[in-house]
Design an enzyme around this catalytic site. Structure first.
Site, PDB file in Angstrom:
ATOM      1  N   LYS A 129       0.806  -1.227   0.000  1.00 50.68           N
ATOM      2  CA  LYS A 129       0.000   0.000   0.000  1.00 50.68           C
ATOM      3  C   LYS A 129       0.842   1.282   0.000  1.00 50.68           C
ATOM      4  CE  LYS A 129      -4.140  -1.806   2.322  1.00 50.68           C
ATOM      5  NZ  LYS A 129      -5.130  -1.558   3.373  1.00 50.68           N
ATOM      6  N   ASP A 142     -10.033   3.083   2.085  1.00 53.33           N
ATOM      7  CA  ASP A 142     -10.199   2.618   3.471  1.00 53.33           C
ATOM      8  C   ASP A 142     -10.862   3.687   4.341  1.00 53.33           C
ATOM      9  OD1 ASP A 142      -9.205   0.025   3.284  1.00 53.33           O
ATOM     10  OD2 ASP A 142      -7.138   0.642   3.672  1.00 53.33           O
TER      11      ASP A 142
HETATM   12  P1  NAP Z   1      -0.163  -2.555  11.217  1.00 51.67           P
HETATM   13  O1  NAP Z   1       0.182  -1.477  10.268  1.00 51.67           O
HETATM   14  O2  NAP Z   1       0.776  -3.694  11.426  1.00 51.67           O
HETATM   15  O3  NAP Z   1      -0.460  -1.866  12.643  1.00 51.67           O
HETATM   16  C1  NAP Z   1      -0.844  -2.595  13.773  1.00 51.67           C
HETATM   17  C2  NAP Z   1      -0.823  -1.685  14.996  1.00 51.67           C
HETATM   18  O4  NAP Z   1      -1.259  -2.454  16.119  1.00 51.67           O
HETATM   19  C3  NAP Z   1       0.580  -1.168  15.331  1.00 51.67           C
HETATM   20  O5  NAP Z   1       0.491   0.139  15.822  1.00 51.67           O
HETATM   21  C4  NAP Z   1       1.033  -2.131  16.444  1.00 51.67           C
HETATM   22  O6  NAP Z   1       1.916  -1.561  17.368  1.00 51.67           O
HETATM   23  C5  NAP Z   1      -0.278  -2.380  17.149  1.00 51.67           C
HETATM   24  N1  NAP Z   1      -0.257  -3.638  17.882  1.00 51.67           N
HETATM   25  C6  NAP Z   1      -0.008  -4.873  17.412  1.00 51.67           C
HETATM   26  N2  NAP Z   1      -0.116  -5.780  18.391  1.00 51.67           N
HETATM   27  C7  NAP Z   1      -0.425  -5.092  19.529  1.00 51.67           C
HETATM   28  C8  NAP Z   1      -0.651  -5.475  20.875  1.00 51.67           C
HETATM   29  N3  NAP Z   1      -0.583  -6.752  21.270  1.00 51.67           N
HETATM   30  N4  NAP Z   1      -0.961  -4.503  21.765  1.00 51.67           N
HETATM   31  C9  NAP Z   1      -1.026  -3.209  21.381  1.00 51.67           C
HETATM   32  N5  NAP Z   1      -0.814  -2.782  20.111  1.00 51.67           N
HETATM   33  C10 NAP Z   1      -0.526  -3.720  19.198  1.00 51.67           C
HETATM   34  O7  NAP Z   1      -1.549  -3.246  10.823  1.00 51.67           O
HETATM   35  P2  NAP Z   1      -2.803  -2.523  10.112  1.00 51.67           P
HETATM   36  O8  NAP Z   1      -2.676  -2.681   8.643  1.00 51.67           O
HETATM   37  O9  NAP Z   1      -2.943  -1.181  10.700  1.00 51.67           O
HETATM   38  O10 NAP Z   1      -3.998  -3.491  10.561  1.00 51.67           O
HETATM   39  C11 NAP Z   1      -4.460  -3.534  11.898  1.00 51.67           C
HETATM   40  C12 NAP Z   1      -5.715  -4.405  11.971  1.00 51.67           C
HETATM   41  O11 NAP Z   1      -6.765  -3.780  11.234  1.00 51.67           O
HETATM   42  C13 NAP Z   1      -5.526  -5.806  11.344  1.00 51.67           C
HETATM   43  O12 NAP Z   1      -6.233  -6.756  12.097  1.00 51.67           O
HETATM   44  C14 NAP Z   1      -6.166  -5.666   9.977  1.00 51.67           C
HETATM   45  O13 NAP Z   1      -6.681  -6.874   9.483  1.00 51.67           O
HETATM   46  C15 NAP Z   1      -7.296  -4.694  10.288  1.00 51.67           C
HETATM   47  N6  NAP Z   1      -7.731  -3.954   9.103  1.00 51.67           N
HETATM   48  C16 NAP Z   1      -9.036  -4.059   8.759  1.00 51.67           C
HETATM   49  C17 NAP Z   1      -9.501  -3.394   7.661  1.00 51.67           C
HETATM   50  C18 NAP Z   1     -10.946  -3.524   7.294  1.00 51.67           C
HETATM   51  O14 NAP Z   1     -11.316  -3.173   6.176  1.00 51.67           O
HETATM   52  N7  NAP Z   1     -11.767  -3.997   8.208  1.00 51.67           N
HETATM   53  C19 NAP Z   1      -8.644  -2.576   6.896  1.00 51.67           C
HETATM   54  C20 NAP Z   1      -7.305  -2.481   7.281  1.00 51.67           C
HETATM   55  C21 NAP Z   1      -6.854  -3.190   8.398  1.00 51.67           C
HETATM   56  P3  NAP Z   1       3.413  -1.131  16.969  1.00 51.67           P
HETATM   57  O15 NAP Z   1       3.255   0.186  16.297  1.00 51.67           O
HETATM   58  O16 NAP Z   1       4.122  -1.058  18.261  1.00 51.67           O
HETATM   59  O17 NAP Z   1       3.918  -2.221  16.057  1.00 51.67           O
END
Ligand code: NAP
Length: 296
Positions: free
Chosen positions: A73, A109
């Site tokens: 992305k 998004d």
């Molecule tokens: P990402 O860029 O990897 O970001 C994940 C975030 O969560 C980071 O800030 C990470 O912290 C934090 N994190 C991970 N594990 C954690 C924990 N145990 N405790 C506290 N914070 C934690 O991922 P993303 O793309 O943003 O996606 C996040 C979620 O949203 C995923 O489950 C994804 O499937 C979902 N999502 C859904 C949609 C939809 O259309 N519904 C769209 C996009 C994403 P750090 O910064 O410290 O690494």
């Protein structure tokens, strides 16, 4: 170069690495079928090193466009002819439209997230919003909420610098104060207590780790808060189920997946897809698929 044609069928798809577990093909192909469109949506496994070549191949192969998922992305911006403002602001493109050999990038998004709030009848204007997580999804949601006049936006991040970077990005665009807070139990509890909207933008609760505790204890959620978990597999996470048991309004991430996909569908076809059919197809695909990936 003259664009090739793929017979009568118009092709679109998704580039990802991994991509095999994406539920987007099921959602889009169901919508094409319902509208009687001779289109086909395919998953393409594209490695980061090949992203530029793969995008430049769209006109050559006659593809109308693609979605982009992890890890493409952000990197895609460098390979496109134009990028719309929201995508540029978020720093991520999830939809590419190919028009006469030119590639235009969009981010659906943020708008897809707002579509789901509108569908649910929740107006974020004037709400105190708390975002859990500071990754790519949190960035899109923060931009979306800042544009809807939230009264306050707090980003709670495990890595404080990432939360601060998002706060910095949206501060000037937001009517209310935007604060980044480090993830400690005391801070989480205090911020949740004053929230009208809580969005989980961490992967906590995602399949196959669905048995792990929710990112925050449901008992810390205040009365009348709207709980939104971006995790879409499972469609109702432990957080969502616990919030509902407490009588709170709560939704999972599948509808956002549908709505961002519906916007991509409109960009490619100019037609309005049947969102409920897309959701049902997405649900079926999630039930059928195996761990471990969680890609869109
Ligand atoms: P990402 O860029 O990897 O970001 C994940 C975030 O969560 C980071 O800030 C990470 O912290 C934090 N994190 C991970 N594990 C954690 C924990 N145990 N405790 C506290 N914070 C934690 O991922 P993303 O793309 O943003 O996606 C996040 C979620 O949203 C995923 O489950 C994804 O499937 C979902 N999502 C859904 C949609 C939809 O259309 N519904 C769209 C996009 C994403 P750090 O910064 O410290 O690494």
């Amino acid at each position: 170069m003259k664009p090739a044609t793929a017979g009568a069928t118009i092709l679109v798809g998704v580039f990802g690495d991994p991509v095999a577990h994406s539920v987007s093909p099921a959602m889009h192909n169901r919508a094409f079928e319902a509208l009687g469109l001779d289109w086909c949506y395919l998953p393409f496994h594209v490695s980061p090193a090949d992203l530029g070549v793969a995008l430049r191949a769209l006109p050559v192969l006659g593809l109308r466009g693609v979605n982009l998922t992890i890890p493409h992305k952000e990197a895609a911006l460098a390979h496109l002819d134009s990028v719309e403002e929201t995508a540029r602001l978020i720093g991520a493109v999830n939809t590419v439209v190919q028009e006469k050999g030119r590639l235009a990038g969009y981010n659906t998004d943020a708008a897809g997230f707002l579509d789901t709030l509108d569908e649910a009848g929740f107006d974020p204007g004037g709400a105190r919003a708390v975002l859990l997580g500071a990754g790519g999804a949190a960035r899109a949601v923060a931009v979306a909420l800042a544009g809807r006049d939230v009264a306050a936006l707090t980003i709670i991040g495990r890595t404080p610098a990432r939360g601060e970077a998002i706060a910095e990005l949206v501060r000037r665009r937001c009517r209310g104060p935007v604060t980044a807070v480090a993830w400690t139990p005391a801070a989480v509890r205090q911020e949740l207590a004053g929230a009208d909207l809580v969005v989980n933008a961490t992967p906590v609760g995602m399949y196959p780790r669905g048995a792990e505790p929710p990112p925050v204890p449901a008992r810390w959620l205040p009365e009348r808060v709207f709980v939104y978990d971006l995790v879409f597999n499972p469609p109702a996470t432990r957080l969502v189920r616990a919030a509902r048991r407490r009588g709170l309004r709560a939704m999972g991430g599948l509808r956002m997946l549908v709505c961002q996909g519906a916007r991509a569908f409109r960009l490619w076809t100019g037609r309005e897809p049947p969102r409920d059919l897309m959701e049902a197809a997405g649900r079926r695909a999630l039930r059928a698929r195996k761990p471990p990936a969680d890609t869109v």
